[in-house]
Design a protein around this motif. Structure first.
Motif, PDB file in Angstrom:
ATOM      1  N   ARG A  43       0.836  -1.204   0.000  1.00  0.00           N
ATOM      2  CA  ARG A  43       0.000   0.000   0.000  1.00  0.00           C
ATOM      3  C   ARG A  43       0.867   1.248   0.000  1.00  0.00           C
ATOM      4  N   LYS A  44       1.874   1.262   0.857  1.00  0.00           N
ATOM      5  CA  LYS A  44       2.766   2.424   0.933  1.00  0.00           C
ATOM      6  C   LYS A  44       3.515   2.642  -0.374  1.00  0.00           C
ATOM      7  N   ALA A  45       3.993   1.557  -0.964  1.00  0.00           N
ATOM      8  CA  ALA A  45       4.751   1.664  -2.215  1.00  0.00           C
ATOM      9  C   ALA A  45       3.879   2.227  -3.334  1.00  0.00           C
ATOM     10  N   PHE A  46       2.677   1.681  -3.480  1.00  0.00           N
ATOM     11  CA  PHE A  46       1.822   2.153  -4.561  1.00  0.00           C
ATOM     12  C   PHE A  46       1.296   3.558  -4.312  1.00  0.00           C
ATOM     13  N   VAL A 105       4.496   3.016 -11.931  1.00  0.00           N
ATOM     14  CA  VAL A 105       3.515   2.131 -12.549  1.00  0.00           C
ATOM     15  C   VAL A 105       3.484   2.411 -14.045  1.00  0.00           C
ATOM     16  N   THR A 106       3.135   1.404 -14.828  1.00  0.00           N
ATOM     17  CA  THR A 106       3.110   1.588 -16.272  1.00  0.00           C
ATOM     18  C   THR A 106       1.815   2.221 -16.769  1.00  0.00           C
ATOM     19  N   HIS A 107       0.753   2.137 -15.974  1.00  0.00           N
ATOM     20  CA  HIS A 107      -0.537   2.683 -16.396  1.00  0.00           C
ATOM     21  C   HIS A 107      -1.355   3.054 -15.165  1.00  0.00           C
ATOM     22  N   GLU A 108      -1.976   4.232 -15.204  1.00  0.00           N
ATOM     23  CA  GLU A 108      -2.772   4.685 -14.055  1.00  0.00           C
ATOM     24  C   GLU A 108      -3.909   3.730 -13.704  1.00  0.00           C
ATOM     25  N   ALA A 109      -4.407   2.993 -14.676  1.00  0.00           N
ATOM     26  CA  ALA A 109      -5.510   2.069 -14.413  1.00  0.00           C
ATOM     27  C   ALA A 109      -5.138   1.006 -13.384  1.00  0.00           C
ATOM     28  N   ILE A 110      -3.859   0.776 -13.184  1.00  0.00           N
ATOM     29  CA  ILE A 110      -3.419  -0.201 -12.177  1.00  0.00           C
ATOM     30  C   ILE A 110      -3.956   0.168 -10.797  1.00  0.00           C
ATOM     31  N   PHE A 111      -4.056   1.460 -10.513  1.00  0.00           N
ATOM     32  CA  PHE A 111      -4.516   1.885  -9.190  1.00  0.00           C
ATOM     33  C   PHE A 111      -5.961   1.480  -8.913  1.00  0.00           C
ATOM     34  N   ASN A 112      -6.726   1.227  -9.946  1.00  0.00           N
ATOM     35  CA  ASN A 112      -8.143   0.926  -9.771  1.00  0.00           C
ATOM     36  C   ASN A 112      -8.493  -0.540  -9.992  1.00  0.00           C
ATOM     37  N   CYS A 119      -4.596  -9.531  -1.184  1.00  0.00           N
ATOM     38  CA  CYS A 119      -4.075  -8.204  -0.898  1.00  0.00           C
ATOM     39  C   CYS A 119      -5.080  -7.174  -1.385  1.00  0.00           C
ATOM     40  N   ARG A 120      -5.642  -6.417  -0.496  1.00  0.00           N
ATOM     41  CA  ARG A 120      -6.713  -5.499  -0.834  1.00  0.00           C
ATOM     42  C   ARG A 120      -6.177  -4.088  -1.070  1.00  0.00           C
ATOM     43  N   LEU A 121      -5.379  -3.947  -2.104  1.00  0.00           N
ATOM     44  CA  LEU A 121      -4.867  -2.620  -2.418  1.00  0.00           C
ATOM     45  C   LEU A 121      -5.959  -1.708  -2.947  1.00  0.00           C
ATOM     46  N   LYS A 122      -7.150  -2.274  -3.185  1.00  0.00           N
ATOM     47  CA  LYS A 122      -8.271  -1.436  -3.572  1.00  0.00           C
ATOM     48  C   LYS A 122      -8.599  -0.453  -2.456  1.00  0.00           C
ATOM     49  N   THR A 123      -8.080  -0.691  -1.256  1.00  0.00           N
ATOM     50  CA  THR A 123      -8.325   0.218  -0.147  1.00  0.00           C
ATOM     51  C   THR A 123      -7.403   1.428  -0.180  1.00  0.00           C
ATOM     52  N   LEU A 124      -6.631   1.572  -1.252  1.00  0.00           N
ATOM     53  CA  LEU A 124      -5.819   2.778  -1.375  1.00  0.00           C
ATOM     54  C   LEU A 124      -6.742   3.978  -1.240  1.00  0.00           C
TER      55      LEU A 124
END
Length: 131
Positions: A43-46, A105-112, A119-124
């Motif tokens: 989470r911190k890295a992303f 990241v290679t594409h902003e869509a990765i965040f979503n 791993c629930r990185l969707k909680t960013l």
């Protein structure tokens, strides 16, 4: 030869378009099990690789690898958890003129596009970006 062509409807509806392709790539690179410390490190890295533009959209940004190592708790965990994303071309490594390593990241869509379980990185939290 026409059997090798993908129709736009199939690409969009069956494969999920770019969002679906990224989601599948992220899912393949995500560790099978992640403990709370690893989840927090990811989470911190992303979050470090994200910024909000003047219109409130999430945008990628390059970060020094040394900063990522500190945020994640050391070089070993950074390589272990982010290495598969680099190998899968979801993260792009780089170098500054002075030779320092960077990553983004290679594409902003990765965040979503995070897996619903594991791993629930969707909680960013977008409110965390830039703080």
């Amino acid at each position: 030869e026409s059997s090798r062509l993908i129709r736009i409807e199939h690409y969009r509806d069956q494969l999920g378009g770019i969002q679906g392709a990224i989601r599948k790539a992220v899912d393949r690179r995500m560790p099978a099990t992640v403990n709370e410390e690893q989840e927090e490190a990811l989470r911190k890295a992303f979050l470090a690789m994200a910024r909000l533009d003047d219109k409130g959209r999430v945008r990628r940004r390059a970060v020094l690898w040394s900063e990522i190592e500190v945020l994640m708790g050391g070089p070993e965990i950074a390589e272990q958890l982010l290495g598969p994303f680099v190998d899968g071309l979801l993260l792009r490594p780089g170098r500054l003129e002075d030779g320092k390593r960077t990553v983004e990241v290679t594409h902003e869509a990765i965040f979503n596009n995070w897996k619903e379980n594991g791993c629930r990185l969707k909680t960013l939290s977008l409110t965390s970006i830039g703080k």
